[in-house]
Design an enzyme around this catalytic site. Structure first.
Site, PDB file in Angstrom:
ATOM      1  CE  LYS A 178      -1.850   2.674   3.119  1.00 15.12           C
ATOM      2  NZ  LYS A 178      -1.892   4.555   2.015  1.00 15.12           N
ATOM      3  CD  GLU A 253      13.168   4.351  10.546  1.00 17.26           C
ATOM      4  OE1 GLU A 253      13.942   5.092  10.696  1.00 17.26           O
ATOM      5  OE2 GLU A 253      13.628   2.780  10.950  1.00 17.26           O
TER       6      GLU A 253
END
Length: 499
Positions: A178, A253
């Site tokens: 995505k 992250e």
């Protein structure tokens, strides 16, 4: 550019280009001038379910393909990326807004990662160790896990997908990807090149759409055992909570509040160049951006004056123009957030040295441009010194010693990147040891990571995993320990060791 305009794009699921089940769409437009990039499917949970089913089915065959053969697909992909580098660079300057040099660097990171991870197809090293028993052999091997949900941001729209998809695929997993809704064309082109490289149907699938409709379903889907996400801390926490019920592998992250330390013996011209590149490259829209500059009092005034003079020479403009130094920020919401922090900084008592306004004139009104901003006289506890702004703003903080500089650098909730400019080797080694970040640079800015070392941070920057290098493989594999007893009798570890 042929790709620009009202062209309609589709999801890629199980080898077919298809519309969203709902038939709904959304547009991608340039942050520099508002031009339409393309029209994309506004997907929902039904589309995610189709993609996951395809990836799950493809996994059963892909995991059995010898890893060197999987690596060869990545080598072909690397060459296709190389051939398309100019096209992708041009597209990135339009859809994301980076200047040409930075956009080309973004693509080059993906090329480098493809070659590196392609080589892992002939490595994927495990271990052999001696057994404590006679006539017994033992080893550990990496095993793929299954379907990987890849959710990427808009600021590195080719590089970051490569950090996630390439180690996942070479390890034998399959992917549902995505991309960010601000950069869907770049995500689409990335997948097109993978298809051209010969990746089998279902191994990579792309589903366009928003986080609440596509991302949430991907995170919660029971057939997706791995989620890798880059974005904000708040969203990362939500991803972790949503994935917890399924005990998924979760790689995060997240944010950064990175600092450059400038000591009294620093090469100030070099430090200024490092600060400008780190604070204002990509218009400050990097998790590794230098949003704090911690300066020794003896050189504070000299550094500040040189930095302001250098920044005021920078030209704002569309990324595709050769003489542009600073491109637009990604959208109006980002522009509003960045300016709100300018008002916060002034309200906290910091001194606005330059910038601090939405840029206009010379066609800049068509896009989302913000003047590079420097605050002086910043206290380390101020919000502009603690919170991630994600724009072209940096804060100058005075200190009187290396110990104080390190304490200020560490005094935030994030721990991604850090830097020190000093010609004293003792200062450098103390900084390497004591700065609590995942990355530390000596006499360079806070950006410039290479693909063969681990990338990631400490504290609220993530959850302990790393991207790039061999460390990336730990996210996408499980360890299996194997014991082969050829003694012809039952040998019980820890019990029969004396025989």
């Amino acid at each position: 550019m042929a790709i620009l305009g009202a062209k309609t794009f589709q999801n890629y699921i199980n080898g077919d280009w298809v519309d969203a089940a709902s038939g709904e769409t959304f547009e991608s437009s340039s942050p520099a001038d508002g031009e339409t990039i393309g029209v994309f499917p506004k997907s929902g949970p039904e589309d995610v379910d189709r993609a996951v089913a395809a990836a799950k089915a493809a996994y059963e065959e892909w995991r059995l393909v010898p890893a060197p053969r999987r690596g060869e697909v990545l080598f072909r992909f690397a060459q296709l990326l190389t051939d398309a580098k100019g096209e992708l660079t041009d597209l990135m300057t339009h859809e994301m807004g980076k200047v040409k040099a930075e956009a080309a660097g973004d693509v080059q990171e993906a090329i480098d990662m493809a070659y590196y991870m392609g080589g892992e197809g002939r490595r994927l090293f495990g271990q052999t160790t001696p057994s404590e028993l006679r006539d017994k052999f033992q080893m550990s091997v990496r095993m793929p896990v299954g379907v990987v949900g890849v959710i990427t941001p808009w600021n590195f729209p080719i590089a970051i997908p490569s950090w996630k998809t390439l180690p996942a695929i070479v390890a034998g997993n399959t992917v549902v990807f995505k991309p960010a809704t601000d950069t869907p064309a770049l995500g689409e082109r990335y997948v097109e090149l993978f298809v051209e490289a010969g990746l089998p149907n279902g191994v990579i699938n792309i589903v366009h759409g928003g986080g609440s409709d596509v991302g949430q379903r991907l995170v919660e889907h029971p057939d997706v055992p791995i989620i890798t996400f880059t974005g904000s801390r708040e969203t990362g926490v939500a991803v972790t909570k949503a994935a917890a019920e399924g005990l998924k592998h979760v790689h995060l992250e997240l944010g950064g509040k990175n600092a450059i330390i400038v000591m009294d013996d620093a090469d100030l011209e070099l430090a200024v160049e490092g600060i400008v590149w780190s604070a204002f490259g990509t218009s400050g829209q990097r998790c590794t951006a230098a949003s704090r500059v911690i300066v020794h009092d003896d050189v504070y005034d000299a550094l500040a004056s040189r930095l302001v003079a250098r920044v005021e020479q920078m030209r704002l403009g569309p990324g595709w123009e050769d003489d542009t130094d600073v491109g637009p920020v990604i959208n109006q919401a980002a522009l509003d957030k960045i300016h709100s922090y300018t008002e916060i900084g002034k309200g906290e008592g910091a001194t606005l040295l330059t910038g601090g306004e939405v840029a206009s004139g010379n066609g800049l009104d068509k896009g989302n441009f913000y003047r590079p901003t420097i605050f002086g006289d910043v206290d380390s506890g101020m919000r502009i010194a603690q919170e991630e702004i994600f724009g072209p703003t940096t804060a100058l903080i005075r200190v009187s010693s290396l110990d104080e500089a390190i304490a200020v650098s560490n005094g935030v909730k994030y721990g991604l990147s850090s830097s020190i400019f000093s010609q004293n080797v003792n200062n450098a080694f103390r900084a390497m040891r004591d700065l609590n970040t995942g990355i530390t640079y000596i006499n360079a800015g806070t950006i410039g990571a290479e693909v063969h070392l681990p990338f990631g941070g400490t504290k609220d920057t993530g959850n302990g995993h790393r991207e790039a290098g061999q460390a990336a493989l730990d996210v996408f594999t499980e360890w299996k320990s194997i014991y082969v007893d050829y003694s012809g009798k039952l040998q019980r570890a820890q019990i029969d060791t004396d025989e």
